[in-house]
Enzyme design. Sequence first.
Site, PDB file in Angstrom:
ATOM      1  CD  GLU A  88      -3.081  -0.731   0.200  1.00 24.91           C
ATOM      2  OE1 GLU A  88      -3.858  -0.049  -0.128  1.00 24.91           O
ATOM      3  OE2 GLU A  88      -3.056  -2.312  -0.583  1.00 24.91           O
ATOM      4  CD1 TRP A 129      -0.818  -0.472  -3.981  1.00 30.20           C
ATOM      5  CD2 TRP A 129      -0.878   0.485  -6.239  1.00 30.20           C
ATOM      6  NE1 TRP A 129      -1.157  -1.722  -4.573  1.00 30.20           N
ATOM      7  CE2 TRP A 129      -1.953  -0.564  -5.952  1.00 30.20           C
ATOM      8  CE3 TRP A 129      -0.871   1.375  -7.123  1.00 30.20           C
ATOM      9  CZ2 TRP A 129      -1.776  -1.287  -7.113  1.00 30.20           C
ATOM     10  CZ3 TRP A 129      -1.770   0.726  -8.111  1.00 30.20           C
ATOM     11  CH2 TRP A 129      -2.518  -0.529  -8.624  1.00 30.20           C
ATOM     12  CD1 TRP A 173     -17.054  10.018 -20.008  1.00 31.42           C
ATOM     13  CD2 TRP A 173     -17.815   8.374 -18.556  1.00 31.42           C
ATOM     14  NE1 TRP A 173     -15.979   9.680 -20.013  1.00 31.42           N
ATOM     15  CE2 TRP A 173     -16.540   8.725 -19.216  1.00 31.42           C
ATOM     16  CE3 TRP A 173     -17.965   7.697 -17.972  1.00 31.42           C
ATOM     17  CZ2 TRP A 173     -15.359   7.771 -18.683  1.00 31.42           C
ATOM     18  CZ3 TRP A 173     -17.323   6.794 -18.004  1.00 31.42           C
ATOM     19  CH2 TRP A 173     -15.798   6.762 -17.823  1.00 31.42           C
ATOM     20  CG  ASN A 189      -8.252   0.323  -1.146  1.00 34.94           C
ATOM     21  OD1 ASN A 189      -8.487   1.928  -1.122  1.00 34.94           O
ATOM     22  ND2 ASN A 189      -7.304  -0.395  -0.717  1.00 34.94           N
ATOM     23  CD1 TRP A 247     -12.879   8.414 -15.445  1.00 33.80           C
ATOM     24  CD2 TRP A 247     -11.201   9.681 -14.251  1.00 33.80           C
ATOM     25  NE1 TRP A 247     -11.478   9.297 -16.401  1.00 33.80           N
ATOM     26  CE2 TRP A 247     -11.306  10.228 -15.654  1.00 33.80           C
ATOM     27  CE3 TRP A 247     -10.934  10.285 -13.415  1.00 33.80           C
ATOM     28  CZ2 TRP A 247     -10.162  11.069 -15.981  1.00 33.80           C
ATOM     29  CZ3 TRP A 247      -9.705  11.426 -13.558  1.00 33.80           C
ATOM     30  CH2 TRP A 247      -9.539  11.520 -14.984  1.00 33.80           C
ATOM     31  CD1 TRP A 301     -11.771   8.813  -7.612  1.00 33.08           C
ATOM     32  CD2 TRP A 301     -13.510   7.710  -8.677  1.00 33.08           C
ATOM     33  NE1 TRP A 301     -12.682   8.344  -6.746  1.00 33.08           N
ATOM     34  CE2 TRP A 301     -13.723   8.144  -7.856  1.00 33.08           C
ATOM     35  CE3 TRP A 301     -14.727   7.150  -9.917  1.00 33.08           C
ATOM     36  CZ2 TRP A 301     -15.243   8.087  -7.229  1.00 33.08           C
ATOM     37  CZ3 TRP A 301     -15.568   7.581 -10.056  1.00 33.08           C
ATOM     38  CH2 TRP A 301     -16.507   7.610  -7.742  1.00 33.08           C
TER      39      TRP A 301
END
Length: 440
Positions: A262, A265, A294, A329, A347, A370
């Site tokens: 994590e 990341w 979209w 998460n 998004w 996202w």
Amino acid sequence: MTSQNKQKIAIFWHRRDLRLHDNAGLYHALRSGLPVLCLFIFDKNILEKLNDRHDKRVTFIHETVMDLQSSLAEQGSDLLIRYGTPEKIWEELTEEFQLGAVYTNHDYESYSKTRDTQIEALLKNKGIGFKTYKDQVLFEKDEIKTGQNTIYTVFTPYSRAWKAKCNDFFLSSYPTEKYFNRFFQTQPRPIPSIGEIGFERAQGAFPSQKISNDVLEKYEDRRNYPAQPGTTHIGIHLRFGTVSIRDLARKAFETSDTWLNELIWRDFYQQILWNFPQVGEGRAFRPEYDRIKWRNNEAEFKLWCKGQTGYPLVDAGMHEINATGFMHNRVRMVVASFLTKHLLIDWRWGEAYFAEKLLDYDLAANNGGWQWAAGSGTDAAPYFRIFNPTAQAEKFDPKGEYIRKWVPELNSLNYPDPIVDHKMARERCLKAYKEALAKS
């Protein structure tokens, strides 16, 4: 100008590093040979974009800088706190003090890079050095590269290279405490009240910056279950630098490889933001995904924001973020997938909503998460991964504890029917994505 202000000093500018311990830029400032005065700026350019006058992040920062000033007062020094635009404040500071150099730590966001370029030019024009250092990540920019000398754009090989390179040198703390006697000796100045910077104090406590060994030792087993105390809640402290990334990484190496991932990341998304700055400017990492048509139904977006979609796990997550500024998460992935795939809402709408609500909001990680959910980001998985929110609830909240906590109206007449059918939404999403990507 007082006689005290005629002494040549260095200023250390706190931004995403609101601590004295293990602070790279502060360490170099203290070793510069000049007395060091610490500074924090409540930046009008950032604050004026916030919509909520009770924004808890502003309260957190205000409380943290007050604590920081108290710590510096114990050393006979001060934290100089100003409110305004950085350009104007630095003009004033160069008149108020005889500055030998300014020290700070790197920041990788577009606004921050532009700001620092302007301040560096302003100071250089006055013969003052501007020195910045890596502090909020273990590896930055292009420090981790492939065998072909290119930037990694997929996490798993990046993480392997990260672990192969990381050693005691990168994990060692900067021993700032050895040089605390080099702080500029001065009386504390008044701190602007939270009202003076345009906000009101938010209620509620903040997560602790201490992580129990129990959480880390059981992290891999618990982290996907939102009803369990399985995550660290350390995000806000990482975001504002009240903890040291090096301290946390050493702890992760000792206790949990899953939690270490994590932290990796974070580095990964920061280096993506630096090397592909277009993602921070609202563009898809994979440009072909900007061709998706979209639906962007505003009524459905409002229902998603309020947690009234009729999908209990999605609604629980939205109720949690609206009430606390935090969302588990695993649930973040589900609600993001639902917005982009089930509702076919851009998004960027969801990213902006999270940016407004999350205590631990960080542009690089929020954007990365996202785009991962939308399929437009760095992830190697194909776009047709579409989470089934009902199946996710059955798997990760099997007893319904998390859902009952955040959706107490479930099973009542007040709870809405699903705003979209899962099977239909999945087929509609696949069709829209295929049509957009077929034009590649």
